[in-house]
Every structure is written in C-alpha cells, then in structure tokens.
Design an enzyme around this catalytic site. Sequence first.
Site, mmCIF file in Angstrom:
data_model
loop_
_atom_site.group_PDB
_atom_site.id
_atom_site.type_symbol
_atom_site.label_atom_id
_atom_site.label_comp_id
_atom_site.label_asym_id
_atom_site.label_seq_id
_atom_site.Cartn_x
_atom_site.Cartn_y
_atom_site.Cartn_z
ATOM 1 N N HIS A 246 6.011 -38.232 13.160
ATOM 2 C CA HIS A 246 4.866 -37.475 13.206
ATOM 3 C C HIS A 246 4.748 -36.529 11.489
ATOM 4 C CE1 HIS A 246 2.813 -33.738 15.041
ATOM 5 N NE2 HIS A 246 2.887 -33.064 13.744
ATOM 6 N N GLU A 247 5.978 -36.254 11.134
ATOM 7 C CA GLU A 247 6.119 -35.507 9.765
ATOM 8 C C GLU A 247 5.542 -36.417 8.745
ATOM 9 O OE1 GLU A 247 6.072 -32.321 9.567
ATOM 10 O OE2 GLU A 247 6.711 -32.086 11.528
ATOM 11 N N LYS B 57 0.729 -1.269 0.005
ATOM 12 C CA LYS B 57 -0.106 0.006 -0.104
ATOM 13 C C LYS B 57 0.729 1.149 -0.100
ATOM 14 C CE LYS B 57 -2.256 -1.313 4.041
ATOM 15 N NZ LYS B 57 -1.673 -2.827 3.858
#
Length: 633
Positions: free
Chosen positions: A443-444, A228
């Site tokens: 986990h991954e 912006k």
Amino acid sequence: MDPERSNPNQNNPNRGHDGDKPKTNGWAALTIAILVVLAFSTIFNTVSNSQYTQTTWSEFRDAMESNDLSEVEIRPDRIVYMTKEEAKKPPKEQKACFTGLPYSLDLMTFANELDAMGVKVDEQIVEDNSTIMMVLYYAGMLMLSFFMIRMLMKRMGDGGMGNFGKSKAKVYMEKDTGVRFADVAGQDEAKESLKEIIDFLHNPGKYAAIGAKLPKGALLVGSPGTGKTLIAKAVAGEANVPFFYISGSDFVEMFVGMGASRVRDLFQQAAKVAPCIIFIDEIDAVGRSRDSRFGSNSEQEQTLNQLLAEIDGFDSTKGIVCLAATNRPEILDKALLRPGRFDRRIIVDRPNLQGRLDTLKVHTRRIKLSEDVDLNKIAQQTAGAVGADLANLVNEAALRAVRNGRKAVNQEDLLVSFETVIAGSEKKNTVLSDMEKRLVSYHEIGHALISALEKDAAPVTKITIVPHTDGALGYTLYLPEEEKYLSTKAELLTKLKSLLGGRAAEELVFGTVTTGASNDIQQATGLARNMVALYGMSEELGLMAAASVQNQYLEGQAHMDCSNETAALVDQAVQRLLKEAYAGSKQLLTENRGLLDEIAEYLLIKETITGEELMAFIHAAKAPRLEEAENAE
Ligand code: ADP
Ligand code: ZN
C-alpha cells in the site's frame, strides 16, 4: 497547546480573595439559614393549624364531661381531639379540634383520667422526648439549609454576582508578561500593525493632546496555535503594561446574567490598573452573531451586549486596549466589528518556511544543540505546521535527548519528534500479522512509487510500515520542493493518483481491498471535489463555482452552494475524476509491477526506507530500459 495557559490559577493574584471570604460568608449563611427555617416552621404551623378547628379549653372540658370524645392526642403545646360525632364520619370528612394546654394541667393525671373514660390517648406524644425530637428536627433543618445556602453563595460568588464574594474566577492578570516581540518569530505584518498600539500605551497623553482617537480594540485572526495569545502578550510586554487574559468560553455560564457580570468585573479591574491590555481569547464563544443561525441564546446575547457596552463605555484616553482572538471571524456579530470596537483586523498566518525556521530558532535558543542539527531541514519538512506544533516538536526533541542520556539535542531527536508530533509516536510493539505487513508495505509503496514516477509529484522523504499511535499503520512523508501557493491541474491529478495508489496496489497484488485506504479515499474525494467545485477544473461544470469557502482560517472547508441539479453534476464529475485517477494509478503500477514487488519486499524487511533508497531502485530499474531503447535504435 499553550503550556503557560493550562494553569491560570498560578498567575491569578485575585484568587487569593477567596481566602478571607469564608468567615463573613459563614455568618451570612447562618443568618439566612435561621430565617429560612423560622419562615418554614411558621408556614408549616399555619398550614397544619388550618386542618383543625380551634376551640376554647372550656369547650373541650364540656365535650369531655359529656363523654363526647373519641380520641385525644396530647402535644407539647396543645391538645388535639376528635368528638364521637366526627369519628363516625368517613375519614376524609373528619375534622379534629385543638385547644391550648393550661399551665396548671398535670399531664399524667390528665391522661389517666381520659384513659379511665375510655378515650383513646395517643401515648407516643405524651412521652417527654417529643421536645428533644423537635429540637433535633429543627437543628437538622438548620444545618441542611445552612450548607445549601453556603453552596449557593459560593457559586454566585464565583460569578462575582450581587454582594456575595467577588472572586473573579477565570480572569487572570499578569503584571509583566515577560514576552517581547523578539520572542515572536515571523508575523512581521501583525507586529507592524500593533506597534502603534504599543506606542499609544506608552504614552496615551500624546494622542489625547492632539485629540486623536485610537482604536479600542483589534481582532487577531488565525488558526489555533499560530501565536495569537503570544503576540497579545508581547504587546503587553513591549508596552510594559499589565495583561488581562480571559477566554470567551469563560463568559458562557449556566446562569443568565453571570457572563454579563463577569464582563463588567473584567473592565472594572482593568480600569483600576490602566493602561493595560485586555485579551479575550476565542471571542467567537461569546461574540457569535445574534441572528440565531449559529445558535445564540439569551445568556450569550446579554453577555455580548454587556461587552459592547463596556467597549463603548471605557475612556480610551486612559489607555485600555482590548485585543481579541478568533479563528472564525465570519461568525462574529457585526456589532462587534463596527468602528470604535474591533474594527482592526490583524491576520496571524501559518508560518512560511522562513517563519518556521525563525520559530524553531526562537524555541531552540535555550536548548543545547549538537553540531549536526540542521534547523533548515526541519523547517522544510514541517510545511503547514503552526508555531505551537514547532514549540512542541523542540520540546519533544529535548525530552528525547534526556531520555537517551545525551547532553545535547541532535538532528535525529528533532526528526523523530517531528514524527511524534505530526504523526503520533512510533509504537514498535504493535504486532501486525505477516499478511497485514505485506499489505501495508505494498500500500505504502503504491503511494510512493506513483509520486516518484510521475515527474510532477513531490519526492517522498520517508516510507515506513512501523505503526504509529495515531492509528496509521504506515505512512509516506512527502517533501515539497518549495513553498507552493499555486498548483497546476496536472499536479493535482498526479496527487489524486498518488492518493489512490495505495488502494490500487492492494487490488493489483492481492486481488482484494481493505479498510486501510479509507483516509486516502476521503482525502482524494475532498481534493477532487475542490477541483470541480472551487477551481473550475472539470468539463462538467466548467468555470462555475459550486461551493464557497466558509472559513479560510480554519480548515478551508467549502460548503456547497448551488442547486440540487448542479450538486448532482458535481458528484458525477468528482466520481469521474476519481475513477480516472484510480485507473491511471493502477495502470502505472501494472507497468511497473516488477519495481513495485522489489521495493515492497525490501520495505518489508527494512520497515523504514528513505526517499533516496526509493529513488535508487527506480533509477536502477530505468537504466537498463534506457540501454534497451538505445540498442533498439
Ligand atoms: P493561539 O493563541 O493562536 O492559539 P498561542 O499563542 O497560544 O496560539 O501559541 C501557543 C504556543 O506556540 C506559544 O506559547 C509559543 O510557544 C508557540 N508559538 C506560536 N506561534 C509562535 C511564534 N510566531 N513564535 C514563537 N513561538 C510561537
Ligand atoms: Zn494510504
């Protein structure tokens, strides 16, 4: 976010004003200090005098001769005394008298005389240095008040208040921003809507001649870092007019009235150099709605009123255009958005694939790239990133190339910095215990395997168990096949499963669960909640929306707006979705337990594997199964 903005002082010619102020300020402060001290000493004397009864010298003499004195204190300018009668009274009711000191009086003889009569004389005050003490006392007071007043004046001067110093603290002006539309990648719609303003600034007379009124202001709406400020600067650059920058938070001051006077100063300065652009960043800091729902206060209100008055007041034919930026347009005061004020709204979006590619091109213009660089790939990987992220990424890559002693940036630099910028930097020396590593690895792979096995899920590009500085112990990067604006229910359900796959793998393999999945759970819950409350994807609620999106430009957070009973129903539905997804991912992993073990062990050794490696494992595992199936037939 914006390196050019971090040090506005450099760009602030007005700062120089401070330089010639101190002298005049100094004299003014000194005068005021003297007046203050004089006033104080007068008041002090009057007050202290009121505790005493004034008498004439002859009255004192009489009392002395009739041996009526109990105590005498000789001061440089007077004699304070107490009669025996008074001395008998309880201390609180005692009242002393004082009388002037005749010029002819020889203090030493006088004191001796009193002494001989048995009157108590206060010796200390008789001593000569009392005058010096007085002088020191007054000098001390004077210095103290001098510095205090100086400090006060400086503070007020910063606010440009009253007559004292008019330094316009945080406003900064650039004669030429040096930014052109060519420097702003993408954002074509925003540019298009601003072209008219540029033309107007080039030639305000043309519009005035016809009697056309141009908008005085436009509101740039978009997430932080979408460019912006950059666009506003480009407008100034294209129109070749000065650019005034101030942030809404700079208006918010400790003292009431300060913000308003800053607004006044800003517009005065701008009027002097018109045509010009005034850019107010974070206008929500000052333009927040005045109904107290969002916590406005009287200072903010005054500032806002002043801002409205200035916008209404300036003559738009002179060519002042006020641009303001915000990412929360919905909290702005309605008065700001009325016709003639910030009635144009220009959306500055997060860039899409093409926009990201263009942004990368803009920022690599001045950077030497080696031949293997494929910006297209980087753009693909960075879905969701804003312009500022990409600028940052390119800069990181260049720094990395220099660190590694190379002359040009290569693809690896870009890829690594992508991870630094998006996921925090690799921290090789963080030591995990072997057990923890195993856990993270499973986990991954749990996440990755589920999304790879389910057709609808985005293929993973990379799985790693190298810890990153942002605290993630490992992560899986997903690569969306194409830009997606719509997702099917099936895709979302798969995403849920994949999000919970990490936790499912932990439970399946280790029989315990860890804290490592908290972020996954949060994400999954958020997604499930949206499915139920926003997308109408649950049986419980059907097509009813139970929430509304408060702010689609920031994070798109929804807030519940339904009865308590419905809210409870939503919770139930969310819980069911999560439960089913979790069961689903556990089942899928159980069915593919061999594959899970195999890949997790491999990741444990390699620490980082690519999506292709993962797919190779999966294809290898599927092939024999297919053969079996064929043989069975
Ligand atoms: P905002 O004001 O929206 O928070 P900024 O204008 O300060 O964002 O953007 C910060 C930086 O990000 C810019 O200085 C620029 O380097 C980069 N940037 C953002 N958007 C773009 C874009 N569309 N094209 C090129 N660079 C961009
Ligand atoms: Zn996880």
